[in-house]
Design a protein around this motif. Structure first.
Motif, PDB file in Angstrom:
ATOM      1  N   VAL A   1      50.647  26.655  48.509  1.00  0.00           N
ATOM      2  CA  VAL A   1      51.125  26.272  47.176  1.00  0.00           C
ATOM      3  C   VAL A   1      52.488  25.583  47.187  1.00  0.00           C
ATOM      4  CG1 VAL A   1      49.771  28.059  46.039  1.00  0.00           C
ATOM      5  CG2 VAL A   1      52.108  28.565  46.719  1.00  0.00           C
ATOM      6  N   GLY A   2      53.120  25.487  48.355  1.00  0.00           N
ATOM      7  CA  GLY A   2      54.298  24.639  48.479  1.00  0.00           C
ATOM      8  C   GLY A   2      55.611  25.213  47.990  1.00  0.00           C
TER       9      GLY A   2
ATOM     10  N   THR B   1      43.235  43.345  55.994  1.00  0.00           N
ATOM     11  CA  THR B   1      43.900  42.436  56.940  1.00  0.00           C
ATOM     12  C   THR B   1      45.238  41.918  56.441  1.00  0.00           C
ATOM     13  OG1 THR B   1      42.853  40.455  56.010  1.00  0.00           O
ATOM     14  CG2 THR B   1      41.623  41.677  57.702  1.00  0.00           C
ATOM     15  N   PHE B   2      45.494  42.048  55.134  1.00  0.00           N
ATOM     16  CA  PHE B   2      46.701  41.516  54.482  1.00  0.00           C
ATOM     17  C   PHE B   2      46.756  39.993  54.498  1.00  0.00           C
ATOM     18  CE2 PHE B   2      47.797  45.810  55.864  1.00  0.00           C
ATOM     19  CZ  PHE B   2      48.198  46.372  54.654  1.00  0.00           C
ATOM     20  N   ALA B   3      45.631  39.356  54.810  1.00  0.00           N
ATOM     21  CA  ALA B   3      45.557  37.904  54.715  1.00  0.00           C
ATOM     22  C   ALA B   3      45.499  37.499  53.237  1.00  0.00           C
ATOM     23  CB  ALA B   3      44.319  37.385  55.435  1.00  0.00           C
ATOM     24  N   VAL B   4      46.043  36.341  52.924  1.00  0.00           N
ATOM     25  CA  VAL B   4      46.077  35.887  51.537  1.00  0.00           C
ATOM     26  C   VAL B   4      44.685  35.451  51.093  1.00  0.00           C
ATOM     27  CG1 VAL B   4      47.034  34.190  49.936  1.00  0.00           C
ATOM     28  CG2 VAL B   4      48.487  35.159  51.729  1.00  0.00           C
ATOM     29  N   ARG B   5      44.244  36.030  49.986  1.00  0.00           N
ATOM     30  CA  ARG B   5      42.944  35.653  49.423  1.00  0.00           C
ATOM     31  C   ARG B   5      43.064  34.422  48.536  1.00  0.00           C
ATOM     32  NH1 ARG B   5      40.201  41.333  47.269  1.00  0.00           N
ATOM     33  NH2 ARG B   5      39.187  41.943  49.234  1.00  0.00           N
ATOM     34  N   ARG B   6      44.037  34.467  47.648  1.00  0.00           N
ATOM     35  CA  ARG B   6      44.197  33.374  46.698  1.00  0.00           C
ATOM     36  C   ARG B   6      45.562  33.471  46.026  1.00  0.00           C
ATOM     37  NH1 ARG B   6      43.553  34.726  41.404  1.00  0.00           N
ATOM     38  NH2 ARG B   6      42.884  32.606  40.894  1.00  0.00           N
ATOM     39  N   PRO B   7      46.071  32.358  45.480  1.00  0.00           N
ATOM     40  CA  PRO B   7      47.292  32.430  44.672  1.00  0.00           C
ATOM     41  C   PRO B   7      47.037  33.229  43.403  1.00  0.00           C
ATOM     42  CG  PRO B   7      46.810  30.168  45.338  1.00  0.00           C
ATOM     43  CD  PRO B   7      45.592  30.976  45.648  1.00  0.00           C
ATOM     44  N   SER B   8      48.078  33.870  42.881  1.00  0.00           N
ATOM     45  CA  SER B   8      47.971  34.622  41.632  1.00  0.00           C
ATOM     46  C   SER B   8      48.409  33.757  40.455  1.00  0.00           C
ATOM     47  CB  SER B   8      48.806  35.896  41.709  1.00  0.00           C
ATOM     48  OG  SER B   8      48.262  36.816  42.619  1.00  0.00           O
ATOM     49  N   PHE B   9      48.413  34.379  39.275  1.00  0.00           N
ATOM     50  CA  PHE B   9      48.615  33.620  38.036  1.00  0.00           C
ATOM     51  C   PHE B   9      49.960  32.902  37.992  1.00  0.00           C
ATOM     52  CE2 PHE B   9      50.540  37.710  37.328  1.00  0.00           C
ATOM     53  CZ  PHE B   9      51.639  37.464  36.526  1.00  0.00           C
ATOM     54  N   TYR B  10      51.037  33.547  38.517  1.00  0.00           N
ATOM     55  CA  TYR B  10      52.349  32.915  38.399  1.00  0.00           C
ATOM     56  C   TYR B  10      52.464  31.711  39.331  1.00  0.00           C
ATOM     57  CZ  TYR B  10      57.311  32.535  37.401  1.00  0.00           C
ATOM     58  OH  TYR B  10      58.539  32.075  36.983  1.00  0.00           O
TER      59      TYR B  10
END
Length: 254
Positions: free
Chosen positions: A192-193, A133-142
C-alpha cells in the motif's frame, strides 16, 4: 497530518513534539487541533505558554487553532489552510475516530503520519494478518481510506502524498512480537506504499511533560536532564529527520 482512528497510540503527543520541533528549528509553524472535545494539542500548548510566562522562559511555540466538528467544519479547515501562507508548516492533529472533518484534513495533507503501538491490536487498523503465520492477508479499512485519498490527490493536482507509519511505544521486551509486527509492516508497506519510521518509546516523562507543556527539546526548562531524556531526545531527532520534510536541517536542534 497526524491520523489514526484508534486511540492511545500517542498521536497527540507525537503531534506536539513534531510541531514544537519545527518551531525550535526556526520554522514558522501552526497547529490545528480537530478534536475539540479533548483539545489535547491545544491544552498542551496553552500549558506551554503559561509555564514559559511564569518561569520567564523562551519556549518556541507554534500557533494553535481548534476547529469543532460540525456542518461548516470542513469549510473552516479549508479556509484556514488556504490562508496559511505565513507559515512554513501546519501540523494537523485529527481525532481518534472517523469524521467528515478528519477526511477533509486527509484530503489536503502532503504528509500523513499514522502512529501505532507496536502490537497487532494497532496493526489491525491498517492490515489483517493470518493468526497462524502472521502473514498479511489484506489491507484494513484505514489503509484503504488513505489509499483512496492519496489517489484522489494525485489525480487532482499531481501531489504524491507521503504516508508514514510510526512505530510508537516500542518495548525492550517481547522481541518475538516486535519482530513479527515489523515483518508484517514491511510486507504491508510494499502493498500500500507507506514508509515505516521509528517513533517514541513508552516513557513516564511524556505524561509528566503535559502539565507544563514541555517537550524533549526544552532542555533549558528541564530541571533534571537525565540519561532517559537523552535517549528519548535521540528518538525524537530521528523521528523528525525521518519525516523528510522540506528544508529540514537536523543541526538546528543541536
Amino acid at each position: 497530518m497526524l491520523g489514526n482512528e484508534k486511540g492511545g497510540s500517542g498521536k497527540s503527543t507525537t503531534a506536539v513534539h513534531i510541531g514544537v520541533g519545527l518551531a525550535h528549528a526556526g520554522f514558522r509553524t501552526a497547529m490545528i487541533d480537530l478534536d475539540s472535545r479533548q483539545r489535547t494539542v491545544a491544552r498542551y500548548l496553552e500549558n506551554r505558554v503559561a509555564f514559559g510566562t511564569k518561569r520567564d522562559l523562551v519556549l518556541p511555540t507554534p500557533d494553535v487553532a481548534v476547529i469543532a466538528d460540525g456542518p461548516d467544519a470542513a469549510a473552516e479547515l479549508a479556509l484556514r489552510l488556504d490562508q496559511a501562507s505565513g507559515f512554513d508548516f501546519i501540523v494537523v492533529d485529527t481525532p481518534g475516530r472517523d469524521s467528515e472533518l478528519a477526511r477533509a484534513a486527509l484530503a489536503r495533507a502532503d504528509t500523513i503520519v499514522t502512529p501505532i503501538n507496536d502490537s497487532f491490536v494497532d496493526f489491525d487498523l491498517i492490515g489483517q494478518v493470518d493468526p497462524e503465520t502472521f502473514a498479511v492477508r489484506r489491507p484494513s479499512f484505514y489503509a484503504e481510506l488513505i489509499w483512496d485519498a492519496r489517489r484522489a490527490r494525485a489525480k487532482a493536482d499531481g501531489t504524491q502524498v507521503d504516508w508514514i507509519v510510526l512505530r510508537n511505544r516500542l518495548s525492550t521486551l517481547e522481541a518475538k512480537n516486535r519482530k513479527r509486527v515489523g515483518a508484517a509492516l514491511e510486507e504491508l508497506s510494499k502493498r500500500v506504499g507507506f514508509r515505516v519510521v521509528g517513533g517514541l518509546s513508552e516513557r513516564v516523562i511524556f505524561r509528566e511533560f503535559f502539565p507544563r507543556g514541555l517537550t524533549l527539546l526544552d532542555r533549558n526548562a528541564l530541571e533534571d536532564f537525565s540519561l532517559s531524556h537523552v535517549g528519548a531526545r535521540t528518538e525524537l531527532r530521528a523521528l523528525l529527520a525521518g519525516l523528510n520534510l522540506p528544508d529540514w536541517d537536523p543541526s538546528k536542534l543541536a
